[in-house]
Design an enzyme around this catalytic site. Structure first.
Site, PDB file in Angstrom:
ATOM      1  N   HIS A 152      -7.637  -5.606   0.411  1.00 57.59           N
ATOM      2  CA  HIS A 152      -6.428  -4.828   0.695  1.00 57.59           C
ATOM      3  C   HIS A 152      -5.644  -5.407   1.876  1.00 57.59           C
ATOM      4  CE1 HIS A 152      -4.119  -1.229  -0.022  1.00 57.59           C
ATOM      5  NE2 HIS A 152      -4.102  -0.947   1.263  1.00 57.59           N
TER       6      HIS A 152
ATOM      7  N   SER B   4       0.823  -1.209   0.000  1.00 54.31           N
ATOM      8  CA  SER B   4       0.000   0.000   0.000  1.00 54.31           C
ATOM      9  C   SER B   4       0.865   1.271   0.000  1.00 54.31           C
ATOM     10  CB  SER B   4      -0.946  -0.050   1.212  1.00 54.31           C
ATOM     11  OG  SER B   4      -1.948   0.902   1.073  1.00 54.31           O
TER      12      SER B   4
END
Ligand SMILES: *[C@@H]1O[C@H](CO)[C@@H](O)[C@H](O)[C@H]1NC(C)=O
Ligand SMILES: *[C@@H]1O[C@H](CO)[C@@H](O)[C@H](O)[C@H]1NC(C)=O
Ligand SMILES: *[C@@H]1O[C@H](CO)[C@@H](O)[C@H](O)[C@H]1NC(C)=O
Ligand SMILES: *[C@@H]1O[C@H](CO)[C@@H](O)[C@H](O)[C@H]1NC(C)=O
Ligand SMILES: *[C@@H]1O[C@H](CO)[C@@H](O)[C@H](O)[C@H]1NC(C)=O
Length: 404
Positions: free
Chosen positions: A376, A173
């Site tokens: 995610h 990320s």
């Protein structure tokens, strides 16, 4: 009582309630939950070192290092830096040791000298040679500074300590964001990387379509003004010990179902790959970030430009020489990069990762995780981390040789 005392008081009250709840019903807490990162590593048979580096602008950064695997000795030949995401820390790559699947442990067992980074402001790096972390000035940074100062200092320290010329890189990320920024802003760093594996990297964000947060992001300027007026640099503000609050609540109390629901909502749904005992463990390690980091992400989403910080037209002209902030130059990055992404990621959207691959010169792999429900957070917390991520990542990585 004055009203500005009420919020901290309320937060302390809630924290107390949640701790009580957790004490009353804590029959089922996994023994790893209360351990520090080095204790977790040592318990699972790994050596753990702690290193400190000081950045050019004075932040004191702590790194953890696993020089070799369970059965090894000495120092493994291939240094690698693993960099966490927003609201993350080195723990992100270690907590899955609870089910013997952590990425850090996996790479240490397979010939890598594993270094775990920590960005300024997180639980391991909340220090500065001069600035007080309880004051606003400490928090005047975004991921731009994390990239060009923190990651740069960590890379230099790793190469100096290991005596190698190059290292490998994994970033999740924001760990991808800072990789792009370091290599575009300070191109002299490109030759220091053998290869990078970026997991759900947040760079281009023009296709961000999270209906939960988008309305807030569209109002970012108003929110930013409010936060600045309140002199909030650290998020969540220090008086609210968010991590402790969630830890108390999300342990074995009835509230844990709410926590799981919230986790799924934020992550992008229930992928079916969450290890239930992990929740309180994760909650313990949620660090603060600078509010500016969040506003910078909002800017990327709202404008669709992966650009430097927007000070407003007048100051932009002074700082950058242009009215608009310049874009980070992805085209200039010559490091071989493999991109990994998930279909159910509602923070870093597949279309943006695919677009990035078409822009960077050496996109050696665009890898979609096979589970269509992969989110995610599965990149760091999935129960199937070894099979679904660690194996494909290391197989590809091992095709690159450090040629010195
Ligand atoms: C992890 O490994 C340890 C030691 O080999 C074993 O006792 C434990 O059952 C494993 N845990 C899981 C969840 O596989
Ligand atoms: C470490 O050694 C044990 C015993 O020989 C073996 O079972 C295990 O697979 C080894 N682990 C690694 C990661 O090499
Ligand atoms: C924050 O840092 C920027 C430079 O990055 C500087 O222009 C600004 O004045 C600083 N703000 C405060 C409140 O220190
Ligand atoms: C964004 O999501 C909404 C609802 O899921 C969908 O209707 C819309 O088409 C999406 N927009 C884009 C640009 O993908
Ligand atoms: C939050 O609480 C935990 C547990 O008591 C503590 O270790 C941590 O330092 C606190 N965080 C802050 C920012 O005060």
């Amino acid at each position: 009582m004055r009203s500005d005392n009420m919020i901290p008081l309320l937060s302390e009250f809630l924290t107390l309630v949640s701790i009580c709840l957790s004490i009353v019903s804590c029959q089922d807490i996994h023994p790893d939950t209360e351990l520090s990162i080095t204790e977790i590593l040592e318990k699972h048979g790994f050596p753990a070192e702690t290193h400190e580096v000081i950045t050019k602008d004075g932040y004191i950064i702590t790194m953890q290092r696993i020089p070799h695997g369970k059965n090894g000795t000495g120092v493994n030949p291939k240094p690698i830096l693993m960099m966490h995401g927003l609201f993350g820390s080195a723990e992100n790559y270690v907590v899955a040791e609870m089910y013997n699947s952590s990425m850090a442990g996996y790479f240490a067992d397979r010939g890598y000298d594993v270094w775990l980074g920590n960005a300024r402001g997180n639980i391991h790096s909340r220090r500065h040679v001069r600035l007080d972390p309880d004051k606003y000035k400490f928090w005047n940074f975004s991921y731009h500074e994390i990239a060009i100062y923190d990651v740069a200092a960590m890379v230099d320290h790793i190469l100096k300590t290991s005596g190698k010329k190059k290292l490998y890189y994994i970033g999740h990320s924001q760990g991808g964001t800072v990789f792009y920024i370091l290599n575009s802003m300070r191109p002299e760093y490109q030759k220091k990387f053998v290869q990078a594996s970026l997991l759900a990297p947040a760079g281009l964000m023009g296709n961000y379509n999270n209906t939960l947060t988008l309305p807030l992001i569209r109002r970012r300027k108003m929110i930013e003004k409010m936060v600045n007026n309140a002199k909030i640099g650290e998020f969540p503000p220090k008086w609210f010990n968010f991590s402790q609050f969630l830890y108390g609540s999300c342990t074995e109390t009835p509230l844990k179902y709410i926590c799981q629901g919230l986790y799924n909502t934020l992550a992008g749904g229930d992928s079916g790959e969450f290890f239930p005992h992990l929740m309180p463990h994760i909650m313990r390690f949620i660090p603060s970030v600078a509010a500016k980091q969040m506003f910078h992400f909002m800017q990327s989403i709202d404008t669709g430009c992966f650009c430097q910080w927007d000070y407003g037209k007048k100051k932009n002209q002074e700082v950058y020489g242009t009215a608009e902030p310049p874009a980070y130059d992805l085209k200039s990055i010559q490091v071989p990069i493999a991109l990994y992404y998930g279909l159910s990621d509602t923070l870093v959207f597949p279309k943006d990762v695919e677009k990035t691959c078409s822009i960077i010169p050496k996109c050696t792999r665009l890898y979609l995780l096979p589970n269509p429900k992969w989110t995610h957070l599965d990149f760091i917390f999935s129960v199937n981390l070894v099979k679904e991520l660690n194996e494909p990542v290391i197989t590809h990585m091992n095709t690159f040789k450090d040629d010195d």
